[in-house]
Design a protein around this motif. Structure first.
Motif, mmCIF file in Angstrom:
data_model
loop_
_atom_site.group_PDB
_atom_site.id
_atom_site.type_symbol
_atom_site.label_atom_id
_atom_site.label_comp_id
_atom_site.label_asym_id
_atom_site.label_seq_id
_atom_site.Cartn_x
_atom_site.Cartn_y
_atom_site.Cartn_z
ATOM 1 N N GLU A 312 -3.382 -1.016 7.493
ATOM 2 C CA GLU A 312 -3.759 -2.419 6.973
ATOM 3 C C GLU A 312 -4.775 -2.725 8.001
ATOM 4 O O GLU A 312 -5.734 -3.371 7.826
ATOM 5 C CB GLU A 312 -2.576 -3.476 7.080
ATOM 6 N N THR A 313 -4.526 -2.081 9.318
ATOM 7 C CA THR A 313 -5.658 -2.727 10.447
ATOM 8 C C THR A 313 -6.484 -1.707 10.550
ATOM 9 O O THR A 313 -6.819 -1.054 11.644
ATOM 10 C CB THR A 313 -4.766 -2.868 11.672
ATOM 11 N N PHE A 314 -7.136 -1.346 9.361
ATOM 12 C CA PHE A 314 -8.244 -0.155 9.379
ATOM 13 C C PHE A 314 -9.664 -0.838 10.108
ATOM 14 O O PHE A 314 -9.985 -1.786 10.050
ATOM 15 C CB PHE A 314 -8.818 -0.058 8.069
ATOM 16 N N ARG A 315 -9.822 0.237 11.033
ATOM 17 C CA ARG A 315 -11.154 -0.286 12.075
ATOM 18 C C ARG A 315 -12.222 0.925 11.402
ATOM 19 O O ARG A 315 -12.004 2.136 11.582
ATOM 20 C CB ARG A 315 -10.980 0.268 13.437
ATOM 21 N N ALA A 316 -13.271 0.285 10.922
ATOM 22 C CA ALA A 316 -14.468 0.938 10.537
ATOM 23 C C ALA A 316 -15.349 1.596 11.675
ATOM 24 O O ALA A 316 -15.618 0.878 12.416
ATOM 25 C CB ALA A 316 -15.481 -0.196 9.730
ATOM 26 N N PRO A 317 -15.250 2.897 11.282
ATOM 27 C CA PRO A 317 -16.022 3.807 12.269
ATOM 28 C C PRO A 317 -17.385 3.312 12.142
ATOM 29 O O PRO A 317 -18.141 2.856 11.110
ATOM 30 C CB PRO A 317 -15.876 5.054 11.986
ATOM 31 N N SER A 318 -18.258 3.688 13.231
ATOM 32 C CA SER A 318 -19.882 3.129 13.267
ATOM 33 C C SER A 318 -20.322 4.499 13.932
ATOM 34 O O SER A 318 -19.897 5.304 14.773
ATOM 35 C CB SER A 318 -19.870 2.023 14.016
ATOM 36 N N MET A 319 -21.843 4.468 13.757
ATOM 37 C CA MET A 319 -22.682 5.388 14.304
ATOM 38 C C MET A 319 -23.984 4.621 14.529
ATOM 39 O O MET A 319 -24.291 3.605 13.959
ATOM 40 C CB MET A 319 -22.789 6.792 13.785
ATOM 41 N N GLY A 328 -44.471 1.799 10.932
ATOM 42 C CA GLY A 328 -44.651 3.180 11.556
ATOM 43 C C GLY A 328 -43.754 3.327 13.145
ATOM 44 O O GLY A 328 -43.566 4.200 13.466
ATOM 45 N N HIS A 329 -43.265 2.003 13.490
ATOM 46 C CA HIS A 329 -42.559 1.882 14.669
ATOM 47 C C HIS A 329 -41.072 2.364 14.221
ATOM 48 O O HIS A 329 -40.465 2.249 13.272
ATOM 49 C CB HIS A 329 -42.722 0.704 15.498
ATOM 50 N N ASN A 330 -40.298 2.703 15.399
ATOM 51 C CA ASN A 330 -38.808 3.054 15.028
ATOM 52 C C ASN A 330 -37.912 1.783 15.207
ATOM 53 O O ASN A 330 -38.209 1.041 16.184
ATOM 54 C CB ASN A 330 -38.279 4.138 15.882
ATOM 55 N N THR A 331 -36.874 1.680 14.283
ATOM 56 C CA THR A 331 -35.834 0.802 14.606
ATOM 57 C C THR A 331 -34.404 1.226 14.804
ATOM 58 O O THR A 331 -34.133 2.071 14.214
ATOM 59 C CB THR A 331 -35.988 -0.204 13.344
ATOM 60 N N ARG A 332 -33.592 0.769 15.891
ATOM 61 C CA ARG A 332 -32.277 1.124 16.150
ATOM 62 C C ARG A 332 -31.344 0.504 15.328
ATOM 63 O O ARG A 332 -31.446 -0.731 15.214
ATOM 64 C CB ARG A 332 -32.057 1.120 17.579
ATOM 65 N N LEU A 333 -30.391 0.987 14.515
ATOM 66 C CA LEU A 333 -29.588 0.500 13.785
ATOM 67 C C LEU A 333 -28.259 1.087 14.296
ATOM 68 O O LEU A 333 -28.080 2.028 14.528
ATOM 69 C CB LEU A 333 -29.833 0.847 12.310
ATOM 70 N N VAL A 334 -27.224 0.251 14.149
ATOM 71 C CA VAL A 334 -25.669 0.631 14.286
ATOM 72 C C VAL A 334 -25.278 0.466 12.750
ATOM 73 O O VAL A 334 -25.097 -0.652 12.400
ATOM 74 C CB VAL A 334 -25.009 -0.034 15.380
#
Length: 862
Positions: A312-319, A328-334
């Protein structure tokens, strides 16, 4: 589901599993080692690869014999699909046609298995069938045996007696011989009629069921169609709400399923500048990151598949991802991955992953800047020569840089947890003493931060070791004394150089006039006295050269001379340097040893070594000076004459090994302050190096020191007479302009040259000399010009004359050493120069040589 023929329907496994259940054989024993779970294998809608199917069939062959395997094949006619084949065959086909529809080319068997089939009727009751795997695939005898049972019961399924089937295995193929039982015509007709009636009822019943299901589907479609408009309206409203909510979200949201690209469900225009219909995840993210995200999605979906326990306490993984903006520039996303489910789907295939991406570009810049600042501060702390302590509560050390361990003598991490008062027991003043690990005291300077810096950091101490600073100040003072001594020596050298120049001018008159008197004198007694005067003048000349050499204002002048004579000539000076308490033993080699060297510098080397030996024997002792000749290799062309060896040995105090290794370093001295500059032995080493020789030292404390010098000797055959020897100078009649500031030197030069027959003109300054030459250029053959003149220097005057008369013949005279700026300016012009003081023969020889060279050039051009 896979469409290739190598994918086998799991429905064919029911033949095996039914027999296993009837024989009470647990299915896990059959499926052990299979990569697919039992739920997959028992689901008739699933498929498995051909190799996996053969492995299961072969595993079955381990539990059943041939009759049991044929029983599995006969049991296959209970499956609905083969029953339809049997029903249609009873109505429409002969037995051979039924065999063709199942085992002929393109029949049932070829459609469901990767097998090529061929059937041929030999007679009314005999049929041959060949089975061979396609594409060279593997096969199994157990599988062929199951098909033999299926062939046996084909005739039974269409209402005829069971056939007899024999099987052979030529290689990977299988050859079946089918024999059917022949019945009489009445019996055959009766049976055919019965089969037709039975089959007709079955087909009718099947079509009735199909019609009933079609009517039910039609009614269901009509009911769903009546609700379609209202349902579509509700869905449209929900979709608009979700689209509006998605556009306002600060996140990018998309869904992913295994093997598929992202499907964006929120606008990414504001975050990345794209429209949803013009971008895919693969176009804005690197392939490696796409693969990593796909693996993360698979792991999330596997954890949430049917049957898996979901907390029930599922923790969503991330990267983290780095996406390319449209500009043209880069954007950092989590990206966080959350399991979801497709609406209207209840199977595992309905699971999907919801990916929620947050732009962390600005936050990452702050983190990177903080990391850089942290690393920079850590590097500064690690490279600092001062000890830096970070204190927590109760003045305990919670961090210390490498210098702290070095200064206080601890090993890492022994300082952590200690109290600062263990290292600094005194009150914290600007300067006090600290305690090292070995309980020794060291002077320190301490700088402290304010009382409270943070929740965990109470104070920071910066501690500087003042020991090295004290040593530096001491070395600085010593260096200043050495520099002052060098400056004093240089001043003395400049004074000596000036005295030598003035003395040279006096010697010019003394030696020149003496030479003239000797040539004109006929009185033997007077000639002897004049000779004594000239010899005394030559001694004065040698004294001047020695004074210039010791004052470092005399350039190296290499001459060929017997080195033993040089050593002997130095003994007069050496004897005056040594006290009576030092006994001197001189051992000179019996044969001459010739050196191409500056023998004045060799004398300087010997005198420096003698002075060091004298200082090492304050209470007296023995000084031994010896020379020797080490024969060379006769076959060698470079050193056939061998080496000249000079050894200076004393019985003084000696040196330790550390001092012995440093004695040739500049400004290093082991003598008390005020008694040594540290330059003598470094000059000795430099002179020996210039002469391509070697010097070594061997010293023992309390015994004495031995210096050994080795210089390359030359063959006596190469010895030449010194330049300027007496020669008969012919009477001459050319005109010479003498430009000399000193009346005595000018008068002497006039007497020497006029006595040889030359016509002489005289001037005392450079400007007048230029005017005189320009007025009488046709009659003046040579100019004898001093370097230093009033109003205009000799070099400048010569330049003005050369501008109008490039072929002018000029000889310079100078009383300054060759290292002085005056003399160097003459050398740069390339013209000849006579060093003062000069004798009659030297001046006449130089002038004659210069005039002779001019005559040769004139004859060549003429």
């Amino acid at each position: 589901m896979t469409d290739t023929i190598e994918a086998i329907s799991c429905a064919h496994l029911d033949w095996i599993f039914d027999l296993c259940r009837s024989r009470s054989i647990h299915l896990q024993r059959i499926t052990s080692g299979c990569p697919y779970p039992l739920e997959h294998l028992t689901d008739q809608t699933q498929t498995i690869p051909w190799d996996t199917f053969l492995d299961l069939v072969s595993q079955t062959g381990k539990f059943f014999d041939e009759d049991d395997l044929r029983e599995i094949g006969r049991h296959s006619w209970n499956s609905p699909l083969l029953q339809v084949h049997a029903s249609i065959g009873r109505i429409m086909f002969t037995p051979f046609d039924q065999f063709l529809s199942l085992y002929g080319a393109g029949g049932y068997c070829a459609r469901h298995f990767p097998i090529e089939t061929t059937a041929r009727q030999l007679s009314e009751t005999q049929i041959d069938i060949w089975l061979e795997p396609k594409h060279g695939l593997a096969t199994s005898k157990a599988f062929y045996t199951i098909l033999a049972g299926q062939l046996e019961d084909l005739t039974t399924a269409i209402g005829l007696p069971r056939s007899m089937v024999t099987i052979k295995f030529p290689g990977k193929s299988a050859h079946y011989s089918v024999t059917m039982y022949k019945t009489s015509l009445p019996v055959s007709a009766f049976r055919r009629l019965g089969r037709w009636l039975t089959a007709s009822k079955m087909v009718t019943r099947e079509f009735a069921g199909i019609q009933e299901r079609l009517e039910n589907l039609t009614r269901d479609y009509q009911r769903s169609f009546s609700n379609k408009e209202s349902t579509l309206k509700r869905l449209t409203q929900k979709l608009r709400f979700y689209e509006l909510a998605g556009d306002q979200l600060p996140n990018i949201v998309w869904t992913m399923t295994p093997g598929e690209d992202a499907r964006f469900i929120s606008s990414i225009t504001r975050q990345l500048g794209y429209q949803e219909n013009e971008v895919t995840l693969k176009n804005i993210v690197s392939p490696l990151q796409v693969t990593a995200l796909a693996e993360l999605v698979d792991s999330v979906l596997q954890s949430c598949r049917p049957g898996a326990e979901v907390l029930e306490t599922f923790r969503a993984p991330s990267m983290e991802l780095e996406a390319k903006h449209k500009l043209g520039h880069n954007t950092r996303l989590v990206v966080q991955v959350i399991p979801g489910h497709q609406a209207g789907s209840s199977s595992e295939e309905g699971h999907l992953a919801i990916c929620i991406a947050t732009d962390i570009t600005d936050r990452q810049k702050l983190v990177d800047a903080l990391d850089w600042q942290t690393e920079n501060l850590r590097a500064i702390s690690d490279l600092s020569l001062d000890a830096i302590f970070t204190l927590g509560q109760d003045e305990q050390i919670i961090a210390a840089n490498p210098a702290a361990y070095t200064i206080f003598g601890y090993q890492s991490p022994e300082l952590i947890g200690m109290c600062i008062t263990d290292l600094l027991p005194q009150s914290l003043a600007d300067s006090h003493y600290g305690i090292r690990r070995d309980h020794s005291a060291l002077p320190l300077q301490v700088i402290t931060s304010p009382e409270i810096l943070g929740k965990s950091i109470n104070r920071i101490y910066v501690v500087r070791d003042m020991t090295s600073s004290a040593l530096f100040q001491k070395e600085k003072q010593s260096l200043n004394r050495q520099i002052q001594s060098v400056q004093k020596t240089d001043s003395i050298g400049q004074l000596a150089s000036g005295i030598a120049h003035d003395f040279n001018n006096l010697l010019v008159a003394i030696l020149g006039l003496t030479d003239l008197a000797l040539k004109s004198s006929t009185n033997e007694e007077l000639s002897d006295r004049l000779g004594a005067i000239r010899k005394t003048g030559e001694l004065g000349k040698d004294m001047t050269q020695g004074l210039l050499n010791f004052s470092r204002h005399q350039e190296t002048s290499f001459k060929i001379k017997d080195a033993n004579e040089t050593v002997k000539g130095s003994m007069a000076v050496i004897s005056r340097l040594l006290p009576d308490s030092i006994k001197v033993d001189v051992l000179i080699h019996e044969k001459p040893v010739y050196l191409l060297a500056d023998h004045t510098q060799i004398e300087q080397v010997l005198i420096n070594l003698v002075i060091n030996a004298r200082d090492a024997m304050p209470n007296g002792g023995t000084l031994q000076i010896s020379t020797n000749n080490i024969p060379g290799d006769k076959e060698s062309q470079t050193n056939a004459a061998g080496q000249f060896l000079l050894e200076v040995r004393d019985t003084g105090t000696g040196m330790d090994q550390q001092t012995e290794q440093r004695i040739f370093e500049p400004l290093y001295t082991s003598k008390p302050e005020g008694r040594g500059t540290g330059l003598g032995l470094s000059v000795v080493a430099n002179i020996i190096e210039q002469h391509q020789g070697t010097i070594s030292v061997n010293s023992v404390l309390g015994v004495g020191t031995t210096f050994q010098l080795s210089l390359p000797a030359i063959s006596p055959k190469r010895k030449t007479l010194a330049a300027g020897s007496s020669a008969n100078v012919p009477e001459c009649s050319e005109t010479i302009l003498i430009v000399e500031n000193s009346p005595k030197d000018r008068n002497l030069a006039r007497l020497i040259l006029a006595g040889a027959g030359y016509k002489v003109l005289e001037e005392s300054d450079g400007a007048t000399a230029v005017a005189t030459y320009l007025d009488n250029a046709e009659s003046i053959d040579l100019v004898l010009m001093d370097v230093v003149l009033p109003e205009m220097g000799g070099v400048e005057a010569a330049g003005k004359i050369s501008n109008q008369y490039p072929d002018v013949n000029i000889i310079f005279t100078s009383g300054y050493p060759e290292s002085s700026q005056h003399t160097k300016s003459v050398i740069e012009t390339g013209r000849p120069m006579i060093q003062k003081p000069f004798g009659v023969d030297v001046l006449r020889s130089k002038v004659r040589t210069a005039l002779g060279n001019k005559s040769d050039k004139d004859s060549e051009t003429g």
